[in-house]
Design an enzyme around this catalytic site. Structure first.
Site, PDB file in Angstrom:
ATOM      1  N   PRO A  11      39.865  41.937  39.896  1.00  0.00           N
ATOM      2  CA  PRO A  11      39.356  43.301  39.953  1.00  0.00           C
ATOM      3  C   PRO A  11      40.270  44.338  39.315  1.00  0.00           C
ATOM      4  O   PRO A  11      41.495  44.263  39.431  1.00  0.00           O
ATOM      5  CB  PRO A  11      39.232  43.570  41.457  1.00  0.00           C
ATOM      6  CG  PRO A  11      40.139  42.591  42.100  1.00  0.00           C
ATOM      7  CD  PRO A  11      40.116  41.373  41.225  1.00  0.00           C
ATOM      8  N   ASN A  12      39.624  45.279  38.644  1.00  0.00           N
ATOM      9  CA  ASN A  12      40.249  46.453  38.030  1.00  0.00           C
ATOM     10  C   ASN A  12      41.041  46.153  36.758  1.00  0.00           C
ATOM     11  O   ASN A  12      41.532  47.071  36.107  1.00  0.00           O
ATOM     12  CB  ASN A  12      41.138  47.202  39.048  1.00  0.00           C
ATOM     13  CG  ASN A  12      40.332  47.662  40.243  1.00  0.00           C
ATOM     14  OD1 ASN A  12      39.325  48.344  40.073  1.00  0.00           O
ATOM     15  ND2 ASN A  12      40.726  47.266  41.438  1.00  0.00           N
ATOM     16  N   ARG A  19      44.374  52.424  33.191  1.00  0.00           N
ATOM     17  CA  ARG A  19      44.716  52.365  34.606  1.00  0.00           C
ATOM     18  C   ARG A  19      46.237  52.417  34.808  1.00  0.00           C
ATOM     19  O   ARG A  19      46.945  51.502  34.368  1.00  0.00           O
ATOM     20  CB  ARG A  19      44.184  51.019  35.131  1.00  0.00           C
ATOM     21  CG  ARG A  19      44.540  50.706  36.538  1.00  0.00           C
ATOM     22  CD  ARG A  19      44.245  49.254  36.873  1.00  0.00           C
ATOM     23  NE  ARG A  19      44.561  49.020  38.254  1.00  0.00           N
ATOM     24  CZ  ARG A  19      44.774  47.830  38.776  1.00  0.00           C
ATOM     25  NH1 ARG A  19      44.687  46.740  38.031  1.00  0.00           N
ATOM     26  NH2 ARG A  19      45.068  47.700  40.044  1.00  0.00           N
ATOM     27  N   TYR A  24      51.155  49.498  34.488  1.00  0.00           N
ATOM     28  CA  TYR A  24      50.541  48.336  33.840  1.00  0.00           C
ATOM     29  C   TYR A  24      50.639  48.356  32.318  1.00  0.00           C
ATOM     30  O   TYR A  24      50.239  47.402  31.653  1.00  0.00           O
ATOM     31  CB  TYR A  24      49.069  48.229  34.273  1.00  0.00           C
ATOM     32  CG  TYR A  24      48.922  47.982  35.760  1.00  0.00           C
ATOM     33  CD1 TYR A  24      49.431  46.826  36.335  1.00  0.00           C
ATOM     34  CD2 TYR A  24      48.284  48.902  36.590  1.00  0.00           C
ATOM     35  CE1 TYR A  24      49.324  46.595  37.703  1.00  0.00           C
ATOM     36  CE2 TYR A  24      48.168  48.689  37.953  1.00  0.00           C
ATOM     37  CZ  TYR A  24      48.690  47.532  38.503  1.00  0.00           C
ATOM     38  OH  TYR A  24      48.585  47.301  39.847  1.00  0.00           O
ATOM     39  N   ASN A  75      45.336  36.093  37.064  1.00  0.00           N
ATOM     40  CA  ASN A  75      45.776  37.367  37.618  1.00  0.00           C
ATOM     41  C   ASN A  75      44.646  37.810  38.537  1.00  0.00           C
ATOM     42  O   ASN A  75      43.654  38.380  38.074  1.00  0.00           O
ATOM     43  CB  ASN A  75      46.041  38.395  36.521  1.00  0.00           C
ATOM     44  CG  ASN A  75      46.589  39.700  37.101  1.00  0.00           C
ATOM     45  OD1 ASN A  75      46.591  39.883  38.319  1.00  0.00           O
ATOM     46  ND2 ASN A  75      47.033  40.592  36.236  1.00  0.00           N
ATOM     47  N   ALA A  78      44.116  42.524  43.200  1.00  0.00           N
ATOM     48  CA  ALA A  78      44.274  42.767  44.638  1.00  0.00           C
ATOM     49  C   ALA A  78      43.824  41.586  45.496  1.00  0.00           C
ATOM     50  O   ALA A  78      44.302  41.423  46.623  1.00  0.00           O
ATOM     51  CB  ALA A  78      43.492  44.019  45.019  1.00  0.00           C
ATOM     52  N   GLU A  99      49.789  31.516  39.125  1.00  0.00           N
ATOM     53  CA  GLU A  99      49.490  32.912  39.487  1.00  0.00           C
ATOM     54  C   GLU A  99      50.354  33.836  38.631  1.00  0.00           C
ATOM     55  O   GLU A  99      51.543  33.570  38.450  1.00  0.00           O
ATOM     56  CB  GLU A  99      49.827  33.111  40.970  1.00  0.00           C
ATOM     57  CG  GLU A  99      49.713  34.551  41.426  1.00  0.00           C
ATOM     58  CD  GLU A  99      50.162  34.740  42.875  1.00  0.00           C
ATOM     59  OE1 GLU A  99      50.008  33.816  43.705  1.00  0.00           O
ATOM     60  OE2 GLU A  99      50.675  35.838  43.170  1.00  0.00           O
ATOM     61  N   HIS A 101      51.151  38.141  37.393  1.00  0.00           N
ATOM     62  CA  HIS A 101      50.951  39.586  37.533  1.00  0.00           C
ATOM     63  C   HIS A 101      51.699  40.316  36.430  1.00  0.00           C
ATOM     64  O   HIS A 101      52.803  39.894  36.044  1.00  0.00           O
ATOM     65  CB  HIS A 101      51.470  40.088  38.890  1.00  0.00           C
ATOM     66  CG  HIS A 101      50.834  39.367  40.035  1.00  0.00           C
ATOM     67  ND1 HIS A 101      49.575  39.669  40.481  1.00  0.00           N
ATOM     68  CD2 HIS A 101      51.262  38.317  40.774  1.00  0.00           C
ATOM     69  CE1 HIS A 101      49.256  38.851  41.460  1.00  0.00           C
ATOM     70  NE2 HIS A 101      50.260  38.013  41.660  1.00  0.00           N
ATOM     71  N   SER A 103      52.831  43.469  36.800  1.00  0.00           N
ATOM     72  CA  SER A 103      53.910  44.209  37.456  1.00  0.00           C
ATOM     73  C   SER A 103      54.725  43.279  38.344  1.00  0.00           C
ATOM     74  O   SER A 103      54.261  42.184  38.713  1.00  0.00           O
ATOM     75  CB  SER A 103      53.317  45.343  38.295  1.00  0.00           C
ATOM     76  OG  SER A 103      52.513  44.825  39.343  1.00  0.00           O
ATOM     77  N   ARG A 108      57.198  46.648  44.553  1.00  0.00           N
ATOM     78  CA  ARG A 108      56.186  47.671  44.821  1.00  0.00           C
ATOM     79  C   ARG A 108      55.900  47.752  46.330  1.00  0.00           C
ATOM     80  O   ARG A 108      56.732  47.347  47.134  1.00  0.00           O
ATOM     81  CB  ARG A 108      54.928  47.367  43.992  1.00  0.00           C
ATOM     82  CG  ARG A 108      55.221  47.379  42.479  1.00  0.00           C
ATOM     83  CD  ARG A 108      53.977  47.098  41.671  1.00  0.00           C
ATOM     84  NE  ARG A 108      52.960  48.119  41.892  1.00  0.00           N
ATOM     85  CZ  ARG A 108      51.678  47.978  41.551  1.00  0.00           C
ATOM     86  NH1 ARG A 108      51.272  46.849  40.972  1.00  0.00           N
ATOM     87  NH2 ARG A 108      50.822  48.943  41.786  1.00  0.00           N
ATOM     88  N   ARG A 112      51.861  44.370  48.723  1.00  0.00           N
ATOM     89  CA  ARG A 112      51.771  43.505  47.532  1.00  0.00           C
ATOM     90  C   ARG A 112      52.788  42.363  47.566  1.00  0.00           C
ATOM     91  O   ARG A 112      52.804  41.520  46.677  1.00  0.00           O
ATOM     92  CB  ARG A 112      51.999  44.319  46.256  1.00  0.00           C
ATOM     93  CG  ARG A 112      50.929  45.351  46.007  1.00  0.00           C
ATOM     94  CD  ARG A 112      51.135  46.056  44.682  1.00  0.00           C
ATOM     95  NE  ARG A 112      50.530  47.369  44.706  1.00  0.00           N
ATOM     96  CZ  ARG A 112      49.228  47.618  44.487  1.00  0.00           C
ATOM     97  NH1 ARG A 112      48.412  46.644  44.179  1.00  0.00           N
ATOM     98  NH2 ARG A 112      48.749  48.835  44.566  1.00  0.00           N
TER      99      ARG A 112
HETATM  100  C1  DQA Z   1      48.452  43.043  39.666  1.00  0.00           C
HETATM  101  C2  DQA Z   1      49.226  43.414  40.939  1.00  0.00           C
HETATM  102  C3  DQA Z   1      48.287  43.572  42.111  1.00  0.00           C
HETATM  103  O1  DQA Z   1      49.012  43.925  43.276  1.00  0.00           O
HETATM  104  C4  DQA Z   1      47.263  44.662  41.838  1.00  0.00           C
HETATM  105  O2  DQA Z   1      46.331  44.738  42.894  1.00  0.00           O
HETATM  106  C5  DQA Z   1      46.563  44.465  40.528  1.00  0.00           C
HETATM  107  C6  DQA Z   1      47.348  44.057  39.374  1.00  0.00           C
HETATM  108  C7  DQA Z   1      49.368  42.978  38.422  1.00  0.00           C
HETATM  109  O3  DQA Z   1      48.952  42.393  37.430  1.00  0.00           O
HETATM  110  O4  DQA Z   1      50.478  43.513  38.444  1.00  0.00           O
HETATM  111  O5  DQA Z   1      45.383  44.733  40.399  1.00  0.00           O
HETATM  112  O6  DQA Z   1      47.883  41.758  39.848  1.00  0.00           O
END
Ligand code: DQA
Length: 148
Positions: A11-12, A19, A24, A75, A78, A99, A101, A103, A108, A112
């Site tokens: 998501p997102n 964003r 990011y 990735n 959330a 897995e 990410h 960030s 953070r 997270r």
């Molecule tokens: C993320 C880190 C997650 O905590 C966050 O919810 C994201 C992006 C990252 O790529 O840093 O949506 O996965």
């Protein structure tokens, strides 16, 4: 035959570029897709790159990858921090899941710091921006060679 790797985004991540660029970065998901396809090619990997905002769709793609691919880089956004379903899907399939990410989630907010996916995954890469995807592909290249 080249190995196939599913690179799955939750998501997102469709909003990358717009964003929170301070966290990011400025690259869009299409930019990252192009990087992954080119890097995959250089490693002899066929990359299938997808994004969804829906948890169940990610679960479906994990099962599809188990039929069609040799590994997953994910990735999960959330859902990393909340999804028992993705933990179970990772355990249910016989291919390695890395897995990743953009960030450094450990630098953070505390919510997270916990990943429900990580205990079921082969490993976790975070904090390198778009290079996290490249590092995940490198890891999967090594892992798929080991399982041959
Ligand atoms: C993320 C880190 C997650 O905590 C966050 O919810 C994201 C992006 C990252 O790529 O840093 O949506 O996965």
């Amino acid at each position: 035959m080249p190995s196939t790797i599913f690179v799955l985004n939750g998501p997102n991540l469709n909003a990358l570029g717009k964003r929170e660029p301070g966290i990011y970065g400025g690259k869009t998901l299409a930019d990252i897709e192009a990087m992954c396809i080119a890097h995959g090619k250089s490693l002899g990997l066929e990359v299938v790159f997808r994004q969804t905002n829906h948890e169940g769709v990610l679960v479906d793609w994990f099962h599809e990858a188990a039929e069609k691919a040799q590994g997953i880089a994910v990735n999960a956004g959330a859902y990393t921090h909340t999804s028992v379903a993705l933990h179970d899907a990772t355990r249910a399939i016989g291919i390695p899941v890395v897995e990743l990410h953009l960030s450094n989630v450990h630098a953070r907010e505390e919510f997270r710091h916990k990943s429900l996916l990580a205990p079921a995954a082969k490993g976790v890469i975070c904090g390198f921006g778009p290079d996290s995807y490249i590092l995940a592909l490198n890891a999967l290249k090594t892992l798929t060679q080991q399982t041959k």
